[in-house]
Scaffold this motif. Structure first.
Motif, short mmCIF file in Angstrom:
data_model
loop_
_atom_site.label_atom_id
_atom_site.label_comp_id
_atom_site.label_asym_id
_atom_site.label_seq_id
_atom_site.Cartn_x
_atom_site.Cartn_y
_atom_site.Cartn_z
N ASP A 289 34.36 29.53 46.95
CA ASP A 289 34.14 28.25 47.63
C ASP A 289 33.15 27.45 46.80
OD1 ASP A 289 33.52 26.10 49.22
OD2 ASP A 289 32.95 27.27 50.98
N GLY A 290 33.65 26.38 46.14
CA GLY A 290 32.78 25.54 45.34
C GLY A 290 33.13 25.50 43.87
N ALA A 291 34.33 25.96 43.50
CA ALA A 291 34.73 25.96 42.10
C ALA A 291 36.23 25.78 41.98
CB ALA A 291 34.30 27.24 41.40
N ALA A 292 36.65 25.26 40.83
CA ALA A 292 38.07 25.17 40.50
C ALA A 292 38.46 26.39 39.68
CB ALA A 292 38.36 23.88 39.73
N ALA A 293 39.76 26.63 39.57
CA ALA A 293 40.24 27.79 38.83
C ALA A 293 39.80 27.75 37.38
CB ALA A 293 41.76 27.88 38.93
N SER A 294 39.76 26.54 36.80
CA SER A 294 39.39 26.41 35.39
C SER A 294 37.94 26.79 35.12
CB SER A 294 39.64 24.97 34.92
OG SER A 294 38.87 24.06 35.70
N GLU A 295 37.09 26.81 36.16
CA GLU A 295 35.68 27.14 35.98
C GLU A 295 35.41 28.64 36.06
OE1 GLU A 295 32.91 24.01 37.89
OE2 GLU A 295 34.64 24.14 39.23
N LEU A 296 36.36 29.42 36.56
CA LEU A 296 36.11 30.83 36.81
C LEU A 296 36.45 31.67 35.58
CD1 LEU A 296 37.60 31.14 40.40
CD2 LEU A 296 35.19 31.02 39.77
N PRO A 297 35.71 32.74 35.34
CA PRO A 297 36.07 33.66 34.26
C PRO A 297 37.32 34.45 34.62
CG PRO A 297 34.23 34.53 35.53
CD PRO A 297 34.48 33.15 36.06
N ASP A 298 37.97 35.03 33.64
CA ASP A 298 39.17 35.83 33.87
C ASP A 298 38.84 37.07 34.71
OD1 ASP A 298 40.79 34.11 32.45
OD2 ASP A 298 40.58 35.21 30.56
N LEU A 299 39.78 37.40 35.60
CA LEU A 299 39.68 38.67 36.32
C LEU A 299 40.07 39.79 35.36
CD1 LEU A 299 41.27 37.82 39.79
CD2 LEU A 299 38.88 38.37 39.32
N GLN A 300 39.22 40.80 35.25
CA GLN A 300 39.47 41.87 34.28
C GLN A 300 39.31 43.23 34.94
OE1 GLN A 300 40.57 41.51 31.29
NE2 GLN A 300 40.16 39.37 30.78
N VAL A 301 40.16 44.15 34.53
CA VAL A 301 39.99 45.58 34.81
C VAL A 301 39.89 46.25 33.45
CG1 VAL A 301 41.03 47.68 35.71
CG2 VAL A 301 41.20 45.55 37.01
N ARG A 302 38.77 46.84 33.17
CA ARG A 302 38.52 47.37 31.83
C ARG A 302 39.31 48.66 31.59
NH1 ARG A 302 34.25 44.87 29.35
NH2 ARG A 302 32.90 43.59 30.69
N ALA A 303 39.85 48.77 30.37
CA ALA A 303 40.50 50.02 29.97
C ALA A 303 39.44 51.06 29.62
CB ALA A 303 41.40 49.77 28.75
N THR A 304 39.78 52.33 29.82
CA THR A 304 38.88 53.44 29.50
C THR A 304 39.65 54.48 28.68
OG1 THR A 304 39.39 54.73 31.47
CG2 THR A 304 37.68 53.04 31.69
N ASP A 305 38.95 55.51 28.29
CA ASP A 305 39.63 56.59 27.58
C ASP A 305 40.66 57.29 28.46
OD1 ASP A 305 38.09 56.03 25.38
OD2 ASP A 305 36.57 57.57 25.84
N ALA A 306 40.53 57.12 29.78
CA ALA A 306 41.43 57.83 30.71
C ALA A 306 42.63 56.99 31.13
CB ALA A 306 40.65 58.27 31.95
N ALA A 307 42.66 55.69 30.79
CA ALA A 307 43.76 54.85 31.25
C ALA A 307 43.91 53.62 30.36
CB ALA A 307 43.53 54.41 32.70
N GLN A 308 45.15 53.19 30.22
CA GLN A 308 45.46 51.92 29.58
C GLN A 308 45.70 50.87 30.67
OE1 GLN A 308 48.85 53.50 27.20
NE2 GLN A 308 47.79 52.58 25.45
N VAL A 309 45.32 49.62 30.36
CA VAL A 309 45.45 48.54 31.35
C VAL A 309 46.29 47.42 30.74
CG1 VAL A 309 44.24 46.84 32.75
CG2 VAL A 309 43.23 49.10 32.38
N PHE A 310 47.32 46.97 31.50
CA PHE A 310 48.20 45.90 31.05
C PHE A 310 48.17 44.79 32.12
CE2 PHE A 310 49.74 49.89 29.34
CZ PHE A 310 49.85 49.59 27.97
N PRO A 311 47.40 43.71 31.87
CA PRO A 311 47.28 42.66 32.87
C PRO A 311 48.45 41.68 32.83
CG PRO A 311 45.88 42.15 31.01
CD PRO A 311 46.51 43.48 30.72
N GLU A 312 48.82 41.17 34.01
CA GLU A 312 49.77 40.06 34.10
C GLU A 312 48.97 38.76 34.18
OE1 GLU A 312 52.51 40.51 37.29
OE2 GLU A 312 53.20 42.50 36.64
N ARG A 313 49.66 37.67 34.11
CA ARG A 313 49.01 36.37 34.21
C ARG A 313 48.49 36.15 35.63
NH1 ARG A 313 51.71 30.53 32.47
NH2 ARG A 313 49.84 29.25 32.85
N ALA A 314 47.27 35.63 35.73
CA ALA A 314 46.67 35.38 37.05
C ALA A 314 47.39 34.24 37.76
CB ALA A 314 45.19 35.07 36.90
N GLN A 315 47.52 34.35 39.08
CA GLN A 315 48.09 33.32 39.93
C GLN A 315 46.97 32.65 40.72
OE1 GLN A 315 51.47 32.63 39.71
NE2 GLN A 315 51.41 34.21 38.10
#
Length: 338
Positions: A289-315
């Motif tokens: 509440d108080g920001a546009a989408a362009s102002e927000l940082p990307d949503l991230q789930v960090r990869a680790t040695d135990a898993a690979q992460v493949f992100p889709e485009r944010a909606q």
């Protein structure tokens, strides 16, 4: 004033004249108002009967009823739909229920309306026109989104006019959406209120002086004006200047700096178990509440040695609520345990 209200309701009907056909539906042009104000209940139907407004009389005074019918050829046959509108003035405050209304053999869905206590208005001076302006925060931070509202009150029908809000030095000011009109009782007088919203973003700390909004126009005059002259009178109004105290960015604030009213982060989808080599889906949702989408940082789930992460485009889903930007972001991640 009744004529003005009737014209306004007809304008509401015309706005929705291009909407897609529907069987029977009801909606309010504003679902939050103050005592003494009105909101317009709109009903769209393909039934041949008019709505029964009797259940509304318990909590509302009704005025400005209007209707419009449209005919169209669809697949070689003639179809019709009707649009009905009625102005509602609440008789009490609180969370009121708009009951289901019968329209011939159909029934509308019930609605809710939040009615707050009548606000104190000290800027009128008893005149035919006056302007009230306010911010939703008196001491915002630098770069914080502030809702700035300008309301023009007129006790006489307006023929023409111009409402201007100059931009302040040291802040950006952007007009948001279309003007909203409604009626409000102040003492024994009924005013038509034109409400205009802006997004104000302070650019530096210290005192921020908001220049007064100004209205210049013409309205319907008194009986003497109509008898001896053109029937019109000059109308002018100027709001009081407002001063906000803008706070600087805190020394220990995280970077990038983004002041928000609220922020929530949650998992929409979270698997309970996973298998090595098989992808599972995780969906993360953020609401700000108080920001546009362009102002927000990307949503991230960090990869680790135990898993690979493949992100889709944010909606993203962006809207303006109470004059401030609000955004909901969702992002899906395919996670593959290794």
């Amino acid at each position: 004033m009744k004529r003005v209200a009737r014209v306004f309701v007809l304008l509401v009907l015309c706005i929705f004249a291009g909407a897609a056909p529907a069987q029977t539906r009801a909606w309010l042009d504003r679902d939050r108002i103050a005592m003494g104000e009105t909101t317009t209940l709109n009903i769209e139907t393909d039934a041949s009967a008019a709505p029964d407004y009797a259940p509304l009389l318990r909590d509302f005074d009704l005025s400005g009823q209007a209707s419009q019918q449209q005919l169209a050829w669809t697949n070689g046959s003639l179809s019709s739909r009707s649009l009905y509108a009625v102005a509602l003035r609440p008789r009490r405050d609180g969370l009121l229920r708009i009951p289901a209304l019968r329209v011939g053999g159909r029934v509308t869905a019930p609605l809710t309306l939040l009615v707050t206590a009548a606000p104190a208005v000290a800027d009128n001076g008893g005149g035919d026109v006056f302007i009230q302006s306010e911010a939703d925060s008196q001491d915002p931070y630098v770069q914080q989104s502030v809702a700035w509202v300008v309301r023009l009150y007129s006790a006489v029908p307006l023929i023409a006019g111009q409402l201007d809000q100059p931009e302040p030095a040291g802040a950006s000011l952007q007009r948001i959406g279309d003007d909203v009109q409604y009626r409000r009782m102040l003492g024994s007088r009924t005013y038509m209120v034109t409400e205009r919203r802006y997004l104000l973003i302070p650019e530096r700390s210290g005192e921020l002086v908001i220049p007064p909004a100004r209205f210049d126009g013409r309205g319907t005059g008194s009986a003497l004006d109509q008898f001896f002259g053109s029937g019109q009178t000059e109308l002018h109004a100027t709001a009081r200047p407002r001063v906000l105290t803008v706070r600087p960015i805190p020394a220990d604030a995280p970077q990038p700096w983004l002041p928000l009213r609220s922020l929530t982060l949650r998992y929409v989808t979270l698997p309970k178990r996973a298998t090595v080599g098989s992808a599972v889906n995780v969906v993360v949702e953020l609401e700000a509440d108080g920001a546009a989408a362009s102002e927000l940082p990307d949503l991230q789930v960090r990869a680790t040695d135990a898993a690979q992460v493949f992100p889709e485009r944010a909606q993203s889903d962006e809207s303006m609520v109470d004059g401030r930007p609000r955004v909901r972001l969702q992002r899906r991640f395919a996670i593959v345990p290794t």
